[in-house]
Design a protein around this motif. Structure first.
Motif, PDB file in Angstrom:
ATOM      1  N   THR B 132      -6.036  12.989   9.468  1.00 55.67           N
ATOM      2  CA  THR B 132      -6.079  13.121  10.929  1.00 55.67           C
ATOM      3  C   THR B 132      -6.214  14.582  11.331  1.00 55.67           C
ATOM      4  O   THR B 132      -7.298  15.066  11.623  1.00 55.67           O
ATOM      5  N   LEU B 133      -5.128  15.273  11.301  1.00 59.39           N
ATOM      6  CA  LEU B 133      -5.126  16.627  11.819  1.00 59.39           C
ATOM      7  C   LEU B 133      -6.009  17.549  10.993  1.00 59.39           C
ATOM      8  O   LEU B 133      -6.820  18.310  11.519  1.00 59.39           O
ATOM      9  N   LEU B 134      -5.858  17.444   9.682  1.00 56.99           N
ATOM     10  CA  LEU B 134      -6.571  18.410   8.855  1.00 56.99           C
ATOM     11  C   LEU B 134      -8.050  18.110   8.788  1.00 56.99           C
ATOM     12  O   LEU B 134      -8.874  19.016   8.698  1.00 56.99           O
ATOM     13  N   ALA B 135      -8.384  16.826   8.854  1.00 57.21           N
ATOM     14  CA  ALA B 135      -9.805  16.512   8.936  1.00 57.21           C
ATOM     15  C   ALA B 135     -10.377  17.067  10.225  1.00 57.21           C
ATOM     16  O   ALA B 135     -11.492  17.592  10.257  1.00 57.21           O
ATOM     17  N   LEU B 136      -9.585  16.960  11.278  1.00 54.02           N
ATOM     18  CA  LEU B 136     -10.013  17.554  12.546  1.00 54.02           C
ATOM     19  C   LEU B 136     -10.211  19.059  12.385  1.00 54.02           C
ATOM     20  O   LEU B 136     -11.167  19.629  12.909  1.00 54.02           O
ATOM     21  N   GLY B 137      -9.310  19.684  11.661  1.00 52.41           N
ATOM     22  CA  GLY B 137      -9.434  21.123  11.472  1.00 52.41           C
ATOM     23  C   GLY B 137     -10.686  21.487  10.707  1.00 52.41           C
ATOM     24  O   GLY B 137     -11.410  22.406  11.081  1.00 52.41           O
ATOM     25  N   ASN B 138     -10.969  20.736   9.662  1.00 52.65           N
ATOM     26  CA  ASN B 138     -12.149  21.073   8.870  1.00 52.65           C
ATOM     27  C   ASN B 138     -13.427  20.821   9.650  1.00 52.65           C
ATOM     28  O   ASN B 138     -14.401  21.541   9.489  1.00 52.65           O
ATOM     29  N   GLY B 139     -13.409  19.765  10.443  1.00 51.26           N
ATOM     30  CA  GLY B 139     -14.631  19.437  11.148  1.00 51.26           C
ATOM     31  C   GLY B 139     -14.686  20.028  12.541  1.00 51.26           C
ATOM     32  O   GLY B 139     -15.548  19.630  13.319  1.00 51.26           O
ATOM     33  N   ALA B 140     -13.760  20.924  12.843  1.00 47.32           N
ATOM     34  CA  ALA B 140     -13.684  21.441  14.203  1.00 47.32           C
ATOM     35  C   ALA B 140     -14.988  22.075  14.679  1.00 47.32           C
ATOM     36  O   ALA B 140     -15.451  21.759  15.781  1.00 47.32           O
ATOM     37  N   PRO B 141     -15.641  22.935  13.896  1.00 46.42           N
ATOM     38  CA  PRO B 141     -16.904  23.504  14.389  1.00 46.42           C
ATOM     39  C   PRO B 141     -17.936  22.431  14.666  1.00 46.42           C
ATOM     40  O   PRO B 141     -18.573  22.424  15.727  1.00 46.42           O
ATOM     41  N   ASP B 142     -18.074  21.498  13.732  1.00 42.30           N
ATOM     42  CA  ASP B 142     -19.020  20.412  13.952  1.00 42.30           C
ATOM     43  C   ASP B 142     -18.678  19.637  15.218  1.00 42.30           C
ATOM     44  O   ASP B 142     -19.534  19.346  16.045  1.00 42.30           O
ATOM     45  N   PHE B 143     -17.405  19.317  15.305  1.00 36.92           N
ATOM     46  CA  PHE B 143     -16.980  18.475  16.407  1.00 36.92           C
ATOM     47  C   PHE B 143     -17.221  19.150  17.754  1.00 36.92           C
ATOM     48  O   PHE B 143     -17.787  18.558  18.664  1.00 36.92           O
ATOM     49  N   PHE B 144     -16.817  20.399  17.857  1.00 37.53           N
ATOM     50  CA  PHE B 144     -16.939  21.041  19.159  1.00 37.53           C
ATOM     51  C   PHE B 144     -18.381  21.412  19.466  1.00 37.53           C
ATOM     52  O   PHE B 144     -18.786  21.418  20.624  1.00 37.53           O
TER      53      PHE B 144
END
Lengths: 296, 672
Positions: B132-144
């Motif tokens: 959850t959180l860490l996947a969000l962290g890794n994919g943060a550039p992609d996501f945003f």
């Protein structure tokens, strides 16, 4: 002039961000440094495990509380509020409107009040009970920060597309894809160099899968749900070149599958070179399709 | 528990609300602006090259690039601010783009750490945090980036980036990784993870192709992917959650045998100080069909790197043998968070070749230096003498630890026993790798056990010390007790060995006895055999060092020592921990492992003989199996000894080990 102003602003916030995040994560980062290159590489590659380990380490360090940290924490609120105001309102928050005071003064004031409150309710010796919440604070700041950069990035890439007269998707397919995947490239090749092929392979597939399943899908979901009719219109429609790229991708996956099955899941080195070549060919074909040299 | 979940929900809701709110706001802005201009951007951008005054054209909103909702109007910057110097403007903007990419990567790295801290503060399990959180962290550039693009007019950009990143990573990076793969196994992939990844990714790509075909993205379409992801998260949280994580992340810890000789790193290692040469000997153990391990001792990397057709056979024998993956270690269950992945996926033999890397040597020097400066050390009144032997030993053990963790086969979870060639400089340390896993201080089980001498050395942080001259092997035993957390007093050698079912077999021990009585060290002290007297020993060496000299070993030992005599520095090893020690430690560890009901434990013991033993116990073994395991371990050790005792092998190991350049030569004995 305008550009310089924005540059200055962003550097300012970069510095601010680093101080904020560092205050909460200093111990974790230090632990990475302490464990030398190996752990750092692992942090880059095996991000989940390494980061969890760092967090455990950081907890063990218990984020020591001292005067320096107290000053840092107390200085944070005005900066963070300014950043938030800037992110929400853009430059206009710094410009006086209709004779009234510029908008940024209010968050600044609130931040100053908050920092004064923090300063006078804490002491150098004992960490306040809400101290771990600073991580949540840094969480928000990081989100704002990444969001700001991403906005600029998308605008800039769109500008490039306009200037060069190419479609956005081709800019995304080349520049943005490379920029966002550069971290993957570095991490995976680093692991592979160290001999852990399986881990590197996992990274190779995990990155795009998570990118597709979460990042882009969540973004598309949010975008579509906030649209009036819950539908996102891709206008102009996706060009053939993207489908060609996906075709190459599927082809590569099929080749990988076949080679894996028939070579007992061992990939010869020539296969690697062939794939590097295949990527070049695929990119060339995609660009040619995009430019119209290959009619589809 | 409830509080944790509520906090998690609040944080996730916060993030989602922020994202949705900003996306909605941007949508509104964008729609209003585009409605103002009254035409689609692309149509007008097509007219841009024909505009007379491009600056005015752009200023008038003819061709905007505000899809991302950024602050800067780059179009006007390019066409107006740098109207006279388009080249300069382009270059500056390209540099600015690189800077933005760098900044977003940097911010994402900070974000990952912050998320880890948040997850830790919420006491989330590593698995849940990872998906959850860490996947969000890794994919943060992609996501945003995707958020910024989707909320603006740049959906094409996002889709293009998705396709481009997929193509780039799964074709180019994959090819490069295959090229870079080396070692004996080369580019040997694991079956199930690879198949799963390919099929999952291929179907996802097909799905998104179908989604994009009609030019419309209904909200449920991307939602399907998100739901698929949520299902995976559910898998992770569920009963099987650790395997689920391993599968989801594709991080199967099963390694094909892999031995990567890094010659250049050896070179660097040699530079650093006392010549530390990396690895070299790897012993492979392959169990035959009836479960009796056979050991092949490879003393040269070249041999190791020869083609290995044994994978299939080893898999088969692993299925046959219940005693796969032995373990042991002083661990709390929480320390095994990332461990049990090892048991997921196909059973392939894991033969980590222990090797010293540059990083390991650096870490070792750091450990040593930190120890030398440690105030805790000076508080104990102990002194530490930095010696090449100590350094080498630390380096060797750390190298083993680092490499082992690096291979991902296991993380060294507990304290590592570092034995230096000189028995009186006895180092007990948490390696840098170790302390990541075990963050909780080790408190003594019984206060009486915490003698002032040993207590200070067991701080959870890096602590290393040499023991004072009057340090006896009783102290070693006590430390081992601390490590393994067994308070029961030591028993006699006969009991200890009979518990193992090993010699001396005065009476055949029942398996039930093993289950009832903890296996003890064979003697009241850690049995150390002296291969040779301490003639060149430090003058402070204790005369009371309880050395057990066994007659039949004497001659061989003498002979061996003579060989070493010539090429050795003055503090060459004189004492060796024998295989008996290993057996006893294994027995104790097995007992500990069963006691703590952990599925896996690990113990790496390096000792002057440069053997490292890694034992892994499969989860769910019962006492009966443990006896078998212990016996198998003992048999393997014996077999190794037999193998090693042959003159050729002995020479290759020990005489090579005697040269300073290969002081950290190992054998790895892996019981499969």
């Amino acid at each position: 002039m305008q550009l310089l102003f924005y540059n200055f602003l962003f550097f300012f916030y970069l510095h601010r961000l680093s101080t904020t995040a560092a205050s909460a994560t200093e111990a974790a980062i230090q632990s990475v440094e302490n464990t030398a290159a190996a752990a750092a590489e692992e942090a880059a590659s095996n991000a989940v495990e390494a980061v969890v380990a760092q967090a455990q380490d950081a907890e063990a360090e218990a984020l020591p509380w001292n005067r320096e940290r107290r000053i840092r924490i107390a200085c944070n609120p005005p900066m963070s509020f300014l950043l938030a105001a800037f992110a929400s309102g853009g430059v206009s928050v710094f410009v006086p409107q209709n004779g009234s005071a510029p908008m940024f003064l209010w968050p600044l004031l609130a931040g100053i009040v908050l920092s004064l409150a923090i300063w006078f309710t804490t002491s150098d010796e004992r960490s306040p009970r809400w101290w771990p919440l600073v991580a949540v604070w840094a969480f928000g700041v990081c989100i704002i920060w990444i969001y700001l950069i991403a906005n600029e990035l998308v605008d800039l890439l769109e500008t490039f597309a306009n200037i060069f007269g190419v479609s956005q998707q081709i800019i995304g397919l080349t520049v943005l894809a490379f920029g966002n995947s550069f971290g993957d490239l570095v991490a995976d090749t680093t692991i592979a160099r160290r001999g852990a092929f399986v881990t590197a392979l996992a990274g190779v597939f995990t990155g795009p899968i998570l990118n597709l399943l979460i990042s882009v899908s969540l973004a598309l979901t949010i975008g579509a749900s906030s649209a009036p009719d819950h539908t996102l219109y891709i206008n102009p429609p996706i060009h053939h070149s993207i489908f060609v790229a996906w075709g190459f991708l599927l082809l590569a996956l099929c080749i990988t599958l076949v080679v894996a099955v028939f070579r007992n899941f061992t990939f010869p080195r020539i296969f690697g070179y062939a794939y590097v070549g295949l990527y070049v060919i695929a990119l060339t074909v995609v660009l040619l399709v995009e430019a119209g040299f290959i009619p589809l | 528990m409830l509080r944790r979940w509520v906090t998690l929900a609040v944080v996730m809701a916060m993030a989602l609300t922020a994202a949705v709110a900003t996306a909605a706001a941007d949508n509104n802005n964008n729609s209003s602006s585009s409605s103002g201009s009254g035409s689609s951007p692309v149509a007008t951008c097509a007219q841009l090259p024909f505009a007379q005054d491009k600056c005015a054209f752009v200023r008038a909103g003819g061709c905007t690039a505000g899809g991302g909702g950024g602050m800067i109007d780059y179009m006007s910057v390019y066409y107006c601010t740098f109207a006279g110097l388009p080249g300069l403007g382009g270059v500056l903007m390209a540099l600015w783009m690189c800077l933005l990419f760098f900044m977003i990567m940097y911010a994402a790295s900070l974000f990952s750490v912050v998320l880890a801290v948040v997850a830790q503060a919420m006491r989330m399990s590593p698995e849940l945090a990872g998906v959850t959180l860490l996947a969000l962290g890794n994919g943060a550039p992609d996501f945003f980036t995707a958020i910024a693009g989707v909320s603006g007019s740049a959906v094409q950009l996002v889709i293009g980036a998705l396709a481009g990143a997929g193509l780039f990573v799964t074709v180019f990076v994959f090819g490069w990784v295959v090229v870079l793969a080396r070692g004996r196994s080369g580019a040997q992939a694991l079956r199930l993870p690879l198949l799963r990844d390919i099929i999952l990714y291929g179907s996802a790509v097909l799905g998104i192709m179908g989604m994009c075909l009609d030019g419309k993205v209904y909200v449920w379409e991307p939602l399907l992917f998100v739901v698929a992801y949520v299902v995976f998260v559910g898998t992770v949280i569920g009963d099987n959650y650790r395997e689920g994580l391993a599968k989801l992340l594709g991080r199967s810890q099963q390694r094909v045998r892999k031995s990567s000789a890094k010659e250049e790193e050896e070179g660097q290692a040699v530079q650093i100080e006392p010549p530390v040469k990396a690895p070299a000997a790897a012993a492979e153990v392959e169990a035959t069909a009836d479960g009796i391990p056979m050991i092949f001792l490879n003393d040269e990397m070249e041999d190791v790197t020869s083609p290995q057709p044994a994978t299939a056979a080893s898999e088969q024998q692993q299925q046959l043998s219940p005693m796969a993956n032995i373990v042991l270690s002083p661990l709390r269950p929480s320390d095994f968070a990332l461990e049990s992945k090892q048991h997921s996926g196909p059973r392939t033999p894991r033969i980590p070749t222990l090797m010293a890397s540059t990083a390991a040597v650096a870490a070792a020097s750091a450990v040593t230096n930190a120890a030398l400066r440690s105030p805790a050390l000076s508080a104990t009144g102990l002194s530490i003498a930095p010696s090449p032997a100590l350094f080498r030993s630390v380096a060797a053990s750390t190298a083993a630890a680092v490499h082992a963790a690096d291979e991902g086969d296991f993380a060294l979870p507990g304290p590592m026993l570092l034995t230096t060639p000189q028995r009186h400089s006895f180092a007990l340390a948490h390696s840098p790798v170790l302390r990541r896993r075990s963050s909780t201080p080790m408190t003594p089980r019984t206060p009486a056990m915490a003698t002032p001498r040993t207590a200070a050395q067991l701080t959870p942080r890096t602590s290393i010390t040499s023991l004072p001259p009057n340090f006896t092997l009783d102290d070693v035993t006590r430390i081992l007790d601390r490590i393994f957390g067994i308070e029961t007093p030591l028993t006699t050698a006969a009991e200890g060995w009979s518990a193992l079912g090993e010699q001396p077999p005065q009476h055949q021990q029942e398996e039930d006895d093993f289950a009832l009585e903890p296996p003890m060290l064979p003697t009241g002290t850690l049995p150390v055999q002296a291969r040779h007297g301490p003639d060149t020993f430090d003058t402070t060496a204790p005369a009371t060092l309880p050395i057990i000299v066994e007659g039949e070993e004497e001659e061989q030992a003498e002979h061996r020592d003579d060989e070493e005599e010539q090429s050795v520095v003055s503090d060459r090893p004189r004492f060796w921990i024998t295989l008996d020690d290993v057996k006893s430690i294994v027995a104790r560890s097995l007992h500990w492992s069963r006691r703590s009901r952990t599925s896996k434990a690990m113990f790496v013991l390096t000792w002057p003989a440069r053997f490292a033993i890694q034992v892994t116990i499969p989860p769910g073994v019962d006492g009966t199996t443990e006896v078998q395991l212990a016996q198998a371990t003992g048999a393997a050790v014996e077999a190794a000894a037999v193998e090693a005792a042959t003159e050729a092998a002995m020479e290759s190991v020990f005489s090579a080990a005697a040269t300073p350049s290969s002081a950290t030569r190992y054998c790895a004995i892996i019981i499969l």
